[in-house]
Motif scaffolding. Sequence first.
Motif, PDB file in Angstrom:
ATOM      1  N   LEU A   1       9.199   6.374   9.992  1.00 35.15           N
ATOM      2  CA  LEU A   1       9.533   5.804   8.681  1.00 35.15           C
ATOM      3  C   LEU A   1      10.877   6.338   8.217  1.00 35.15           C
ATOM      4  O   LEU A   1      11.749   5.580   7.776  1.00 35.15           O
ATOM      5  CB  LEU A   1       8.428   6.133   7.680  1.00 35.15           C
TER       6      LEU A   1
ATOM      7  N   ILE B   1       1.258   7.818   2.875  1.00 34.72           N
ATOM      8  CA  ILE B   1       1.354   9.273   2.776  1.00 34.72           C
ATOM      9  C   ILE B   1       1.530   9.816   4.176  1.00 34.72           C
ATOM     10  O   ILE B   1       0.864   9.380   5.111  1.00 34.72           O
ATOM     11  CB  ILE B   1       0.081   9.858   2.150  1.00 34.72           C
TER      12      ILE B   1
ATOM     13  N   MET C   1      -6.880  15.267  10.527  1.00 31.87           N
ATOM     14  CA  MET C   1      -6.390  14.285   9.575  1.00 31.87           C
ATOM     15  C   MET C   1      -5.556  13.212  10.264  1.00 31.87           C
ATOM     16  O   MET C   1      -5.675  12.027   9.969  1.00 31.87           O
ATOM     17  CB  MET C   1      -5.558  15.020   8.499  1.00 31.87           C
TER      18      MET C   1
ATOM     19  N   ARG D   1      -6.698   1.913  -0.087  1.00 28.78           N
ATOM     20  CA  ARG D   1      -5.855   2.306  -1.199  1.00 28.78           C
ATOM     21  C   ARG D   1      -4.564   2.950  -0.721  1.00 28.78           C
ATOM     22  O   ARG D   1      -3.515   2.697  -1.276  1.00 28.78           O
ATOM     23  CB  ARG D   1      -6.619   3.286  -2.093  1.00 28.78           C
ATOM     24  N   ILE D   2      -4.677   3.813   0.258  1.00 24.11           N
ATOM     25  CA  ILE D   2      -3.469   4.432   0.808  1.00 24.11           C
ATOM     26  C   ILE D   2      -3.525   4.370   2.321  1.00 24.11           C
ATOM     27  O   ILE D   2      -4.581   4.211   2.915  1.00 24.11           O
ATOM     28  CB  ILE D   2      -3.326   5.900   0.355  1.00 24.11           C
ATOM     29  N   ARG D   3      -2.344   4.479   2.918  1.00 23.00           N
ATOM     30  CA  ARG D   3      -2.239   4.508   4.368  1.00 23.00           C
ATOM     31  C   ARG D   3      -1.790   5.891   4.793  1.00 23.00           C
ATOM     32  O   ARG D   3      -0.753   6.385   4.324  1.00 23.00           O
ATOM     33  CB  ARG D   3      -1.253   3.440   4.856  1.00 23.00           C
ATOM     34  N   GLU D   4      -2.540   6.507   5.626  1.00 20.09           N
ATOM     35  CA  GLU D   4      -2.233   7.854   6.098  1.00 20.09           C
ATOM     36  C   GLU D   4      -1.493   7.749   7.424  1.00 20.09           C
ATOM     37  O   GLU D   4      -2.049   7.295   8.418  1.00 20.09           O
ATOM     38  CB  GLU D   4      -3.525   8.652   6.273  1.00 20.09           C
ATOM     39  N   LEU D   5      -0.262   8.160   7.420  1.00 19.58           N
ATOM     40  CA  LEU D   5       0.554   8.049   8.617  1.00 19.58           C
ATOM     41  C   LEU D   5       0.365   9.261   9.517  1.00 19.58           C
ATOM     42  O   LEU D   5       0.159  10.378   9.040  1.00 19.58           O
ATOM     43  CB  LEU D   5       2.025   7.936   8.230  1.00 19.58           C
TER      44      LEU D   5
ATOM     45  N   VAL E   1       0.829  -1.197   0.000  1.00 16.67           N
ATOM     46  CA  VAL E   1       0.000   0.000   0.000  1.00 16.67           C
ATOM     47  C   VAL E   1       0.868   1.254   0.000  1.00 16.67           C
ATOM     48  O   VAL E   1       1.946   1.288   0.591  1.00 16.67           O
ATOM     49  CB  VAL E   1      -0.920   0.003   1.235  1.00 16.67           C
ATOM     50  N   VAL E   2       0.362   2.278  -0.667  1.00 13.51           N
ATOM     51  CA  VAL E   2       1.041   3.571  -0.664  1.00 13.51           C
ATOM     52  C   VAL E   2       0.878   4.232   0.699  1.00 13.51           C
ATOM     53  O   VAL E   2      -0.208   4.220   1.282  1.00 13.51           O
ATOM     54  CB  VAL E   2       0.439   4.475  -1.760  1.00 13.51           C
TER      55      VAL E   2
ATOM     56  N   ASN F   1      -7.230   3.215   3.887  1.00 15.46           N
ATOM     57  CA  ASN F   1      -8.564   3.305   3.316  1.00 15.46           C
ATOM     58  C   ASN F   1      -8.748   2.291   2.205  1.00 15.46           C
ATOM     59  O   ASN F   1      -9.640   2.405   1.413  1.00 15.46           O
ATOM     60  CB  ASN F   1      -8.826   4.721   2.805  1.00 15.46           C
TER      61      ASN F   1
ATOM     62  N   PRO G   1      10.565  14.588   3.319  1.00 12.59           N
ATOM     63  CA  PRO G   1       9.254  15.168   3.672  1.00 12.59           C
ATOM     64  C   PRO G   1       8.542  14.405   4.782  1.00 12.59           C
ATOM     65  O   PRO G   1       7.712  14.989   5.476  1.00 12.59           O
ATOM     66  CB  PRO G   1       8.482  15.085   2.354  1.00 12.59           C
ATOM     67  N   PHE G   2       8.870  13.154   5.006  1.00 16.07           N
ATOM     68  CA  PHE G   2       8.242  12.408   6.094  1.00 16.07           C
ATOM     69  C   PHE G   2       8.760  12.865   7.453  1.00 16.07           C
ATOM     70  O   PHE G   2       8.108  12.660   8.476  1.00 16.07           O
ATOM     71  CB  PHE G   2       8.489  10.906   5.947  1.00 16.07           C
TER      72      PHE G   2
ATOM     73  N   LEU H   1      13.004  10.720   1.252  1.00 17.24           N
ATOM     74  CA  LEU H   1      12.012  10.519   2.307  1.00 17.24           C
ATOM     75  C   LEU H   1      11.979  11.679   3.302  1.00 17.24           C
ATOM     76  O   LEU H   1      11.240  11.631   4.285  1.00 17.24           O
ATOM     77  CB  LEU H   1      12.306   9.215   3.053  1.00 17.24           C
TER      78      LEU H   1
ATOM     79  N   ALA I   1       5.276   8.948  10.433  1.00 17.80           N
ATOM     80  CA  ALA I   1       6.041   9.423   9.280  1.00 17.80           C
ATOM     81  C   ALA I   1       7.508   9.626   9.677  1.00 17.80           C
ATOM     82  O   ALA I   1       8.425   9.246   8.939  1.00 17.80           O
ATOM     83  CB  ALA I   1       5.443  10.718   8.750  1.00 17.80           C
TER      84      ALA I   1
END
Lengths: 176, 68
Positions: free
Chosen positions: B23, A31, B1, B11-15, A28-29, B9, B65-66, B63, B20
């Motif tokens: 990571l 963000i 958020m 489709r994507i994982r919101e950290l 999975v992506v 969701n 920006p994380f 990476l 972040a």
Amino acid sequence: MAGRTSAQAVQAFVDPLQLALSCVTDAVVNIGGGYHPADEPHALTLGDGSPVRLRGDPPLALSVILHYRIVRATGQRGLWRVQAIGYLYALEDPDGREVLAYHWHPLGHSAVLHPHLHLGAGARVGFPRLSDAHLPTGWVALEAVLRLAVADLGVEPRRADWDEVLRRTQKALEQW
Amino acid sequence: MATQTAKANGRIRELTREQARALLDRQARRYLGMGGDEFVRKWDAGEFDDNPDRPEVMRVAMLLPFGR
């Protein structure tokens, strides 16, 4: 990719990427909260940033990192869109050696601002200088790299319609 | 958020901000043997500018920006 809100624009940007990636992986992506306009770039990565093992012979591993920015869509008041402003797509061999890596990092500390390709240790290139060279490529879509992986590098697709999916998502991206 | 845990969701994982940063930290340790905070400090100070294109440096730098 555009949306009425910045969050929708990001979703519209990421959804085709995730769909394209589903051709080769179920990873999975990720963000890190990049849903708002900002001076600094936002980033997304496949999985947790570690190379994701793909099925195939040999079993290569894929890394994807994308930088993007959220801006107002030109000429369309109230709409937002996402611009890709950098990427890293890399494939490693089973021993963790990078085979090839497509880079575009115009906002970093590197003097190399154009999109380029690196042939890593895993490519076993015999010409010494070539292993450090920045081979100019022009902008490369993620879909093109995924297609290369499946068509030429032995990666097994995870879905039968991979060719159509990659064609469709790349076309959608190139419209922006 | 942001939430206490990563949410996917489908489709994507919101950290979260913490996840972040973790990571970045994890990948900085993997590729460069240093923590994420140390990498950010050194990167901003130009300590990698002699060759920022080294694969291991570029992987972590992308990476950033994380971790900001």
